[in-house]
Design an enzyme around this catalytic site. Structure first.
Site, short mmCIF file in Angstrom:
data_model
loop_
_atom_site.label_atom_id
_atom_site.label_comp_id
_atom_site.label_asym_id
_atom_site.label_seq_id
_atom_site.Cartn_x
_atom_site.Cartn_y
_atom_site.Cartn_z
CB SER A 16 -0.95 0.06 1.20
OG SER A 16 -1.81 -1.02 1.18
CG LEU A 17 4.91 1.53 0.61
CD1 LEU A 17 6.39 1.22 0.42
CD2 LEU A 17 4.73 2.49 1.78
CE LYS A 19 4.26 -2.83 -6.10
NZ LYS A 19 4.08 -3.48 -4.81
CG ASP A 73 -2.33 -0.41 -8.91
OD1 ASP A 73 -2.68 0.68 -8.39
OD2 ASP A 73 -1.61 -1.22 -8.32
CD GLU A 143 1.89 -1.47 -9.59
OE1 GLU A 143 1.24 -0.83 -10.46
OE2 GLU A 143 1.49 -1.63 -8.44
CB ILE A 151 6.62 -17.32 -0.68
CG1 ILE A 151 7.42 -17.55 0.62
CG2 ILE A 151 6.60 -18.60 -1.52
CD1 ILE A 151 6.86 -18.61 1.52
CD GLU A 152 1.00 -15.16 -2.80
OE1 GLU A 152 0.10 -16.00 -2.90
OE2 GLU A 152 0.81 -13.94 -2.72
CE LYS A 191 19.86 -0.30 10.83
NZ LYS A 191 21.27 0.05 10.57
CB CYS A 383 -23.85 -1.65 -13.05
SG CYS A 383 -23.77 -3.25 -13.89
CG HIS A 509 -19.49 -0.57 -14.68
ND1 HIS A 509 -19.60 -0.49 -13.31
CD2 HIS A 509 -20.07 -1.74 -15.04
CE1 HIS A 509 -20.21 -1.56 -12.85
NE2 HIS A 509 -20.50 -2.35 -13.87
CD GLU A 511 -18.09 2.67 -12.76
OE1 GLU A 511 -18.93 3.19 -13.53
OE2 GLU A 511 -18.29 1.58 -12.19
N1 GLN Z 1 -25.33 -7.82 -10.18
C1 GLN Z 1 -25.76 -7.19 -11.37
C2 GLN Z 1 -25.58 -8.07 -12.59
O1 GLN Z 1 -24.83 -9.01 -12.58
C3 GLN Z 1 -25.05 -5.85 -11.55
C4 GLN Z 1 -23.58 -5.95 -11.65
C5 GLN Z 1 -22.87 -4.66 -11.41
O2 GLN Z 1 -23.41 -3.74 -10.78
N2 GLN Z 1 -21.63 -4.54 -11.83
O3 GLN Z 1 -26.15 -7.82 -13.61
#
Ligand code: GLN
Length: 536
Positions: A16-17, A19, A73, A143, A151-152, A191, A383, A509, A511
């Site tokens: 959580s720095l 990156k 990210d 990144e 380990i991963e 350190k 959505c 979406h 966004e």
């Molecule tokens: N759960 C809803 C669907 O599958 C809406 C999904 C969402 O909001 N990303 O359609």
């Protein structure tokens, strides 16, 4: 064009720095110099992609244009660089192993024993170089998720070591560490940084540039000390002090010449320092805004704000370009009741109903929506938020009692939101939703058309359920219009209630598609409506 240059970003001491922010910022600085840059993230977990993870694990699941469910990210990469990422930009250990195992089953390894080195590391290296090989990028920034010493992440670190050896000056390693301030001693401590660099050196990697994350400005003396202990030039020890916004980080790094250090180390010409004018203008707008706009985000993951990262960033971009500060209030949908909804949403200029999955908290969204509708608040459903708008409207306006989505109640008498035929046979939950960018045709005389200023738009999707077209007429007759349609399938993508100020639901979406230099139009339109509403 010359050969592609590869920059690896590793992290030490703690997670959580930021990156992702440092990678995006360096990418931005190189891009501002005219280079083509892309950023890629390797995640060391076994999941094939984060699509099956709940947001409490790793925050929001981001979606690329080509329908890949990705680490959040990638959202930062897109918001900073303003260029789309794809499936090639996010790779997990799970995908690396899946590819290798598939090849093994096909017999591609010709009887050899398949091992972590060289087969897994070769597959990792192939995925790094894939982005460069198309010769479309001057810089590929990779990144490495996790913290050095996990380990991963060992196979990834080992691949970086091999690549540095193979690529010589065309590869470079930036290591991000933490310099804590110990209050009792009134001192910062180097350190942990020394130890984490040592760990990296033990794995065969000498970092070229160190970025020290710190809450307080570090003195030159501290930087000198780190340089001395870590075999790094003093000028290549830069600091990343807590900033008021992540979008200041590129400028902070530029001021310390991080991009020129990188160019010099890679044997490239440095040239003039770019002005970054539009970027600075955005930051000025953000800090100069006097009034604020108060938005409620109603969702069930509010304890973990990373769960709505792209939404809060998109709201912030839109508020900034509308010359306002964003005052975002998270409202827990599980806690909304008919009794408290007025007090929870009172004084809000606009309300966003968040995406999500499953029954938990959804009834609270319906209650919030009824309140918004009856009080004519600018309301934006995304959505599941859009689906909730449809359900609430069906119950309360269309009089379809117990209308629901079949996701919440398979036995609902009114399936206003339902599964499409092709989704009914899906048994594997990973990567099987309607994912990625789809066309949407907007109808004129709608808020959505006005917002985008054109008929055909593309936005990204991530959902299984859809508006049930059997009810379309009934909704239209009762004041909820379907104003955005997928031109190929006829699926409803946008609904609006024109008798209200701004009541819009989008199945996609938006966004995922808002950047610092290009805010998303529908968020801009919502924000304008919220600001107008506030002004009364
Ligand atoms: N759960 C809803 C669907 O599958 C809406 C999904 C969402 O909001 N990303 O359609």
């Amino acid at each position: 064009m010359t050969e592609t240059k590869y920059i690896f970003v590793t992290g030490g001491v703690v997670s959580s720095l930021g990156k992702g922010i440092v990678s995006a910022s360096l990418g931005k600085l190189l891009q501002a110099r005219g280079y083509n840059v892309t950023i890629q993230k390797f995640d060391p977990y076994i999941n094939i992609d984060p699509g099956t993870l709940n947001p409490y694990e790793h925050g929001e699941c981001y979606v690329t244009v080509d329908g890949h469910e990705a680490d959040l990210d990638l959202g930062h990469y897109e918001r900073f660089l303003n260029i789309p990422t794809t499936r090639a930009n996010n790779i997990t250990t799970g995908r690396i192993y899946q590819n290798v195992i598939n090849k093994e089953r096909k017999g591609d390894y010709l009887g050899k024993t398949v091992q972590v080195v060289p087969h897994i590391t070769d597959e990792i290296k192939r995925n790094v170089k894939l982005l460069g090989s198309k010769n479309q990028f001057d810089f590929v920034i990779t990144e490495i998720g996790g913290t050095v010493g996990d380990i991963e992440s060992l196979p990834f670190i080992e691949s970086v070591r091999q690549l540095r050896w193979e690529l010589g000056q065309n590869a470079l390693c930036v290591h991000l560490t933490y310099v804590p301030y110990i209050a009792a001693a009134k001192e910062v401590k180097t350190k942990p940084t020394q130890h984490s660099v040592k760990q990296l050196q033990e794995l065969g990697i000498q970092p070229d540039v160190l970025v020290l994350r710190t809450e307080r400005m570090l003195s030159n003396e501290i930087r000198r000390k780190v340089a001395l202990f870590c075999n790094v030039a003093e000028s290549a020890v830069v600091q990343s002090v807590d900033a008021s916004t992540i979008y200041e980080v590129p400028l902070m790094l530029q001021q310390q010449g991080m991009d020129s250090i990188v160019l010099r180390k890679m044997g490239m010409e440095v040239g003039e320092t770019p002005e970054m004018k539009p970027w600075r203008e955005f930051l000025d707008k953000k800090s100069n805004a006097k009034d604020s706009v108060r938005i409620a985000l109603v969702g069930k993951y509010v304890e973990l704000q990373d769960a709505y990262k792209s939404i809060s960033e998109s709201l912030m971009h839109a508020a900034t370009y509308n010359n306002h500060k964003l005052d975002l209030r998270y409202v827990h949908s599980e806690k909304v009741t008919a009794e408290n909804v007025a007090s929870l949403l009172d004084g809000m200029d606009g309300v966003v109903i968040a995406p999500g999955f499953g029954q938990r908290g959804v009834e609270g969204k319906f209650i919030a929506l009824k309140y918004c509708r009856e009080n004519n608040l600018p309301t934006f459903g995304i959505c599941l938020g859009m689906q909730s708008m449809v359900i609430e409207y069906a119950r309360d306006v269309l009089g379809l009692k117990d209308a629901n989505s079949t996701e919440m109640n398979v036995k609902t008498p009114y399936k206003v939101i339902d599964l499409m035929e092709e989704q009914k046979s899906v048994t594997n939950l990973g990567g099987s939703m309607r994912l990625g960018s789809y066309d949407c045709k907007l109808f004129k005389n709608s808020l959505a058309y006005e917002a985008y200023g054109k008929e055909l738009i593309q936005e990204r999707h991530r959902h299984r359920f859809e508006f049930n077209n059997e009810y379309r007429e009934q909704f239209e007759e009762n004041g909820m219009r379907c104003v955005g349609i997928n031109p190929e399938t006829g699926l409803v993508e946008v609904v609006e209630v024109p008798s209200l100020k701004w009541y819009v639901g989008v199945q996609f979406h938006p966004e995922y598609n808002s950047t610092v230099l290009k805010p998303n139009p529908i968020f801009m339109s919502f924000m304008k409506a919220a600001i107008d509403n506030k002004k009364g």
